[in-house]
Structures are given as structure tokens and as C-alpha cells.
Design a protein around this motif. Structure first.
Motif, PDB file in Angstrom:
ATOM      1  N   LEU B 187      24.628   5.510  -2.085  1.00  0.00           N
ATOM      2  CA  LEU B 187      24.261   4.107  -1.886  1.00  0.00           C
ATOM      3  C   LEU B 187      22.887   3.830  -2.497  1.00  0.00           C
ATOM      4  O   LEU B 187      22.053   4.723  -2.602  1.00  0.00           O
ATOM      5  N   ARG B 188      22.677   2.571  -2.868  1.00  0.00           N
ATOM      6  CA  ARG B 188      21.370   2.174  -3.378  1.00  0.00           C
ATOM      7  C   ARG B 188      20.588   1.527  -2.240  1.00  0.00           C
ATOM      8  O   ARG B 188      21.091   0.610  -1.576  1.00  0.00           O
ATOM      9  N   VAL B 189      19.376   2.009  -2.034  1.00  0.00           N
ATOM     10  CA  VAL B 189      18.588   1.598  -0.874  1.00  0.00           C
ATOM     11  C   VAL B 189      17.328   0.869  -1.316  1.00  0.00           C
ATOM     12  O   VAL B 189      16.680   1.268  -2.281  1.00  0.00           O
ATOM     13  N   CYS B 190      16.998  -0.186  -0.598  1.00  0.00           N
ATOM     14  CA  CYS B 190      15.754  -0.902  -0.868  1.00  0.00           C
ATOM     15  C   CYS B 190      14.904  -0.955   0.396  1.00  0.00           C
ATOM     16  O   CYS B 190      15.408  -1.287   1.472  1.00  0.00           O
ATOM     17  N   ILE B 191      13.659  -0.589   0.264  1.00  0.00           N
ATOM     18  CA  ILE B 191      12.714  -0.807   1.352  1.00  0.00           C
ATOM     19  C   ILE B 191      11.798  -1.926   0.897  1.00  0.00           C
ATOM     20  O   ILE B 191      11.090  -1.795  -0.100  1.00  0.00           O
ATOM     21  N   ALA B 192      11.860  -3.059   1.582  1.00  0.00           N
ATOM     22  CA  ALA B 192      11.090  -4.227   1.163  1.00  0.00           C
ATOM     23  C   ALA B 192      10.028  -4.520   2.200  1.00  0.00           C
ATOM     24  O   ALA B 192      10.233  -4.308   3.392  1.00  0.00           O
ATOM     25  N   THR B 193       8.879  -4.977   1.734  1.00  0.00           N
ATOM     26  CA  THR B 193       7.806  -5.341   2.639  1.00  0.00           C
ATOM     27  C   THR B 193       7.026  -6.491   2.019  1.00  0.00           C
ATOM     28  O   THR B 193       6.922  -6.558   0.800  1.00  0.00           O
ATOM     29  N   PRO B 194       6.507  -7.383   2.835  1.00  0.00           N
ATOM     30  CA  PRO B 194       5.771  -8.493   2.238  1.00  0.00           C
ATOM     31  C   PRO B 194       4.477  -8.060   1.548  1.00  0.00           C
ATOM     32  O   PRO B 194       3.955  -8.787   0.729  1.00  0.00           O
ATOM     33  N   ARG B 195       3.962  -6.897   1.878  1.00  0.00           N
ATOM     34  CA  ARG B 195       2.635  -6.556   1.391  1.00  0.00           C
ATOM     35  C   ARG B 195       2.581  -5.444   0.367  1.00  0.00           C
ATOM     36  O   ARG B 195       3.168  -4.380   0.560  1.00  0.00           O
ATOM     37  N   THR B 196       1.807  -5.693  -0.667  1.00  0.00           N
ATOM     38  CA  THR B 196       1.579  -4.677  -1.689  1.00  0.00           C
ATOM     39  C   THR B 196       0.961  -3.418  -1.085  1.00  0.00           C
ATOM     40  O   THR B 196       1.358  -2.307  -1.425  1.00  0.00           O
ATOM     41  N   ASP B 197       0.013  -3.594  -0.149  1.00  0.00           N
ATOM     42  CA  ASP B 197      -0.643  -2.435   0.473  1.00  0.00           C
ATOM     43  C   ASP B 197       0.377  -1.494   1.084  1.00  0.00           C
ATOM     44  O   ASP B 197       0.235  -0.276   1.019  1.00  0.00           O
TER      45      ASP B 197
END
Ligand code: ZN
Ligand code: ZN
Ligand code: ZN
Lengths: 203, 482
Positions: B187-197
Motif C-alpha cells: 500500500l502507499r502511505v501518506c503521513i500529512a501534517t499542517p506544519r513543515t517543522d
């Protein structure tokens, strides 16, 4: 570029808290498009230039670099509004014919807007094209020497006769003066009475 | 067709319709949505693939005309899904010699206009690997283990999940088994977060524990990365460039100020996930809306009220600091704040002081530098932000003044924290919980000072403190509450 008038700063997106005072209302100023925090970061060019035939409004500091990048290279046409008040103040009462530095038609298609014309339009300044650009190369990538020795970059527009008239050339940025000087020469060679220049930025 | 295939004839003359797909083109475009004339590949090549139907194209902006009382046009950006009409600009386009429209919402990724095409890959899928190595030999606390198991189970069932973990619960580690499980299923997984840090913090940690996995970190001005990334760690902003791409999405710090898991973010996540892909939200401060949604839609849920080191969360204390702003404007640090700072300086303890505005912080910094010149300040637009935080971490400087930008994602050993003007609007209860969560994260220094200097106590301050009390109660039972 109609749509809604601006309620958030065009540069930082923070709300613009403009209190409409009687002065702004009566003096018929353009509503602000950027917040005071962003505005303060632009640095005015000294009012007493050595060369009085070229008037410039701002220095090329980090803030201006960023602005120009977003406007000219990221193609955010809306940013033509940012300096409309200042440009209007400088040019509105001038008797001379306002002549924007033109773009090459190919370059214009690529950018999709004429950035100098757009600045003038937003400031409600009537202008007229007297010149055409005949080379596609840009001044940016050249050394100072290359720029000074450059071939002719402009020609007189067909059916325009500058003889006996006064002109103000307008460009976004003044770097070495090659662009302005070449344009000036074309007009003077065609018997223009006088040619001065106005740029938003001077390096 | 009446010709015969003979061995002498070169086969490529027959298969004139096909081309050999270059893996780098396939790997780059799979799952992405990109402007046609602005790709990292030669234009003629891209045009050839489009001609051979390896891409679908659509207009950058959809224009609908609604006829109500009068005619009204309505725009939608097909890259970022923006529908806020104020963010669209109509102008006379010199290329088309007519009125065109562009979207300002996603402008910094290259302009999308009504006269540019967006392309999406529909050719063969990239090869995914099923042999990923999880190289981690840390141990879970009971609560972490349970949460990790619950998350894997939700992903198996393709069910959405909310992981509520207090600051310092070790929530990144909790993701490892779930990510490993998904990767090994191809599977292809994405971890997304609003912050660049947060992207910058997570990327090296995942690289370390998944040494055999191609991972891309996407944020503004990220370096170019090649190949097909089965694991993508991205700011939510960069998600605009994907479509129908991921089988699993984990949104980390889903409620990170000033972002909330709001409509825009939900839409972005919806656009980049495949239809039945599960979404897992990880947060220390879930909003009531998210909690309600979790219950209503029967998502999986895990809750970790305890920090990984087993110590309770430090409780913020209140200190009045009347008219602190006027004092600072007059060039004077209020006494209590000065004493607090001097104490940390003489104890050689690193500290963070949060300010409600950049302006006030900028007025204060020269005053603090008179106490010790090894005190710096940071804010959102500061280009040296990373370096300054590193300096504090490496003990090259003793203290940092900061706006709320550092409220999350930073961990500094033994850090002491003060909030100046805790009554200010910007310090919501969730921001205050996050700020308090900076303290005592290290097992060697599980305690530390968190003080709210204020000009009047607000409901948000009380709410933050009560929530921290409640979490400690959940984690330790009544008797152990400090
Ligand atoms: Zn601004
Ligand atoms: Zn957009
Ligand atoms: Zn167009």
C-alpha cells in the motif's frame, strides 16, 4: 481583475484593518491592498536622486525582491494593485505622455500580462505605446558590460510620431539604465521634445 | 490485417501505438496532478505521453455559470479544490486574448489558470515493494502497545481512526507498526501534517526505522527526490499536488494551530486518498467536532493519557503580570518575569518564553539580551528558525523568545516554559495545552516549570489547566494526581 475588493493583505493574507476616516473618504484614495506591517518593509528610494531625469519610488530590498518575484515570475497579476496609490500620486497630474517600456510579443504570451501596463492600469494612469521591443532576450542574465554594449532592443512603433512631444518612460525596475537609455534615444532621435523616466524600483 | 508476423520483421514496427514507459516518468506522475507545461521533464516527452493516452487532462479551473436572479460565475480550482471565490482573479490573458481566471490559493506552487491543463497519470502503476524492514528496537509502554495494535486493526479493516495521545506520549512510535503493516501489503502511505517543522522532525525518524523504504519528504522548497515513494511525509499544503494516490493516510497534529481539521483540510485529504482508504488522525488536543465525528461515524479510537516515561503532565501555574505590555514598551521587563528569567539563567536551564505578538516580542528581545546576550527570538517568517532551535537544543544559547510557532513539534531536554500574556486571544486552550506539553518530555527531566503570566485569567486558561488535570487523572487515578 474585477471581483471583490481586497479585505485581506495581498502579501501576507492577514486581515487589513483599515478604519475609513473622513480623510481617506474625502481624498478619494485607493483602498489599501496590503497591511501596514507589510508596507513598512518596503524601503523608499531617496527623494533626491543624483540623476534627476529618473524618478524611482523604492529600493530593491528583500521585501521588494519577494514582491517582484510573485508579481512577475509567479504571475500573480492581482499584485499590480499594491502600488496603485503611489504610482497614481506620481503620474496622475503629469502633462507628458506616459510610455510604458514594452514587452516582446512572444514574451508577453508567455507571461500572459504586460506587467508595466498593468501597474499603470491599476493606478488609473492613461498611457500610450510608442515603442516596440524587437529582441526577446532579457536584461537580467547579462553582465553589466554585455548590457551596455547590447544591440538595439527597441524600435519606434508604426504610425507614432513623437516629434515635439514630452514623454515619461515607465518601467518596473531600473538597474543599469540601459533599457531606459535605449528607449530614450529612440524617442529623442525621432525629435521628441523631452524624455524623463519613472520606475517603481531602483537597484 | 493480412500481414504475417515473421521473425525477421522488427516487432516495434507493429506496436507503433505503444512506447516503452520510462520508469522515472511513471514513478513521478503516479498519484500526482500536475500542470502540463511545468513538469521536471522535457515538454515534447510529456506531450507524447499525453498523446498516447498515458495521462488524462483537465482544465485547471472549472467555470460554472449559475443563473439565479442574475448570472453568476462560480470557480473551482482543480488542483487545490479551492472554492473561495475571493481567491480567484479574473484578468485579460494575453496568451488567449480573453478573460482568464487563476487561483491564488495554490499560487506558490506555480499558477493554475483556466487556460492551463492539469495532467494525471493513468498508465501502468509503479512497482511497490512488499519487503519493508522495520528497524526499531524500542519498547512500548502498555498504553502505547494497545494504541499501536488498535491502529493496525483499524487499517486492516479500512476504518477511520482517532488516536488521542497526550504531548510526550510517544505517538510517532505508535505509527511504526501500522505503517509497516501497510507498506508490506504494497500500500502507499501518506503521513500529512499542517506544519513543515513536523515534516522535518518525522522524516529522519522514519528514514532511520524504515531503512529499505523510499520515503519522500514534501514541503515548500524541499529538495528534489527521485523514484516512487511508497511512503510520503508531506505538509497538507503539498497534498494539493496529489489525487487519488494513497491507500492509507495519517494526519499528524491534525489540530495544530492555526490549522484545524477543517473543511479545507478534510477536502484535501479526501482528494488525495483512494476511495476506500482509511484516514487516521493523531492529535493531543482533539476538537469537540472531531470527537463527535469519531463517535458518530464509529471510527477506531485509542487514547493514551500517560507520557511514555510514566510521569504526569506538568500543571501550569498562574502568575499575574499586570500591564506587562506597557512595561515592555517602556523598556522594562516586569519584575516577576525578570526574576523568572534570571533564575533559569543562573540554573543553566534552557527556556522558552511565548509572546502573543511579534511586535511585543521584538520590543522585548533587546531587554532580554541585556540580561544575557545568549537569548534569541524566533517567529514564523524567520529564515533561521531551524538553526536557532538547534542552538537551544545544543545548549549554545540559553533561551528563546517565540511566537506560538514553536508550540508543537519541538522537544528540548529540561526546557522551562513561560507564556507572557496568557490571556491573549491567540492562546486558546488547545494552544496552551500544547505549549505546556513542551515541558518534562525527557525521562531524565520529567518535571519542569510551566507558568502562565497573565493580565487576568481567561476561560481558555482554566480549560487548558482542567484538561491537563483530567488527563493526569485518567492516567494515574485520583490518588496520584499531583
Ligand atoms: Zn501583510
Ligand atoms: Zn488552487
Ligand atoms: Zn488564458
Amino acid at each position: 481583475m474585477k471581483r471583490h475588493e481586497v479585505s485581506k493583505c495581498l502579501l501576507c493574507n492577514n486581515p487589513i484593518d483599515e478604519s475609513v476616516t473622513w480623510i481617506t473618504l474625502l481624498s478619494n484614495q485607493f483602498p489599501r491592498t496590503i497591511c501596514s506591517h507589510c508596507e513598512d518593509k518596503f524601503e523608499p528610494y531617496p527623494a533626491e536622486p543624483i540623476d534627476k531625469t529618473v524618478i524611482s519610488l523604492y529600493k530593491y530590498n528583500e521585501q521588494m525582491k519577494d514582491y517582484l518575484h510573485r508579481y512577475k515570475f509567479m504571475h500573480d497579476v492581482l499584485l499590480a494593485k499594491v502600488f496603485r496609490h503611489q504610482i497614481h500620486q506620481h503620474l496622475a497630474k503629469k502633462e507628458a505622455t506616459i510610455v510604458p517600456i514594452p514587452m516582446h510579443p512572444e514574451k508577453l504570451k508567455e507571461r500572459t500580462f504586460a506587467h508595466v501596463d498593468e501597474l499603470l492600469k491599476q493606478a488609473n494612469i492613461i498611457y500610450e505605446h510608442y515603442l516596440i521591443k524587437i529582441t526577446t532576450e532579457t536584461q537580467g542574465g547579462k553582465t553589466r558590460e554585455q548590457r551596455i554594449n547590447a544591440r538595439q532592443i527597441f524600435a519606434l512603433k508604426e504610425n507614432q510620431n513623437p516629434a515635439g512631444k514630452e514623454f515619461i518612460l515607465v518601467d518596473d525596475i531600473y538597474t543599469t539604465g540601459t533599457t531606459i537609455n535605449q528607449a530614450k534615444k529612440i524617442l529623442l532621435d525621432a525629435k521628441a521634445k523631452s524624455v524623463t523616466a519613472f520606475t517603481l524600483i531602483r537597484r | 490485417m493480412n500481414f504475417k508476423l515473421s521473425k525477421t520483421r522488427k516487432p516495434h514496427k507493429l506496436s507503433y501505438k505503444g512506447i516503452i514507459i520510462e520508469p522515472q516518468i511513471r514513478d513521478f506522475f503516479a498519484g500526482r496532478i500536475w500542470t502540463r507545461y511545468n513538469t521536471p521533464f522535457p515538454q515534447s516527452k510529456v506531450d507524447t505521453y499525453i498523446l498516447r493516452n498515458y495521462f488524462t487532462t483537465k482544465k485547471g479551473i472549472t467555470i460554472r455559470t449559475k443563473v439565479l436572479i442574475f448570472q453568476r460565475t462560480h470557480f473551482t480550482c482543480n488542483r487545490c479544490q479551492n472554492k473561495i471565490q475571493q481567491e480567484f482573479v479574473q484578468y485579460t490573458c494575453a496568451k488567449c486574448e480573453k478573460e482568464c481566471v487563476y487561483c491564488r490559493h495554490c499560487l506558490n506552487m506555480g499558477r493554475v489558470t483556466s487556460c492551463t491543463d492539469l495532467i494525471s497519470w493513468i498508465g501502468a502503476k509503479p512497482l511497490t515493494h512488499k519487503k519493508h524492514l522495520l528497524d526499531w528496537n524500542g519498547t512500548f509502554t502498555e498504553a502505547q502497545k494497545e494504541a499501536a495494535t488498535q491502529l493496525v486493526s483499524s487499517i486492516k479493516q479500512k476504518r477511520n481512526h482517532l488516536n488521542h495521545a497526550v504531548c510526550g506520549a510517544g505517538k510517532t512510535e505508535i505509527l511504526f507498526p501500522a505503517v509497516h503493516y501497510a507498506l508490506n501489503r504494497g500500500l502507499r502511505v501518506c503521513i500529512a501534517t499542517p506544519r513543515t517543522d513536523v515534516v522535518l522532525e518525522l522524516f529522519p525518524r522514519f528514514q532511520k526505522v524504515f531503512p529499505k523504504t523510499n520515503i519522500h519528504a514534501l514541503y515548500g522548497k524541499a529538495p528534489k527526490q527521485t523514484g516512487f515513494a511508497q511512503l510520503v511525509i508531506s505538509t497538507t499544503h503539498q497534498l494539493f499536488r496529489f489525487e487519488n494516490a494513497f491507500d492509507v493516510i495519517i494526519v499528524d497534529e491534525a489540530d495544530a494551530f492555526p490549522y484545524t481539521y477543517d473543511q479545507a483540510l478534510q477536502k484535501a485529504v479526501h482528494k488525495v486518498k483512494k476511495q476506500d482508504a482509511p484516514v487516521a488522525l493523531v492529535t493531543a488536543t482533539p476538537s469537540p467536532q472531531i470527537l463527535a465525528k469519531q463517535k458518530k461515524e464509529k471510527w477506531g479510537y485509542s487514547f493514551i493519557p500517560k507520557r511514555y516515561h510514566g510521569h504526569p503532565l506538568p500543571i501550569p501555574r498562574y502568575e499575574s503580570l499586570w500591564s506587562y505590555d506597557k512595561a515592555i514598551q517602556k523598556g522594562r521587563i516586569p519584575r516577576k518575569l525578570r526574576e523568572w528569567t534570571n533564575e533559569k539563567l543562573s540554573n543553566q536551564e534552557p527556556f522558552l518564553i511565548f509572546f502573543p505578538t511579534i511586535q511585543l516580542m521584538e520590543q522585548a528581545i533587546p531587554l532580554f539580551q541585556q540580561l544575557d546576550e545568549r537569548i534569541l527570538s524566533v517567529h514564523a517568517e524567520d529564515t533561521d528558525r531551524k538553526e536557532k532551535v538547534m542552538k537551544l537544543r545544543n545548549e549554545q544559547i540559553l533561551g528563546l523568545l517565540t511566537t506560538t510557532i514553536l508550540e508543537r513539534g519541538i522537544t528540548i531536554k529540561n526546557v522551562q516554559v513561560a507564556v507572557v500574556g496568557a490571556e491573549s486571544k491567540i492562546f486558546t486552550s488547545s494552544a496552551l495545552i500544547q505549549i505546556s506539553g513542551r515541558v518534562g518530555r525527557n525521562a531524565a527531566f520529567p518535571k519542569g516549570d510551566i507558568v502562565f503570566f497573565h493580565h487576568g485569567i481567561t476561560a481558555e486558561m482554566d480549560e487548558a489547566r482542567n484538561e491537563i488535570f483530567r488527563l493526569n487523572k485518567e492516567g494515574f487515578g485520583k490518588n496520584e494526581t499531583p
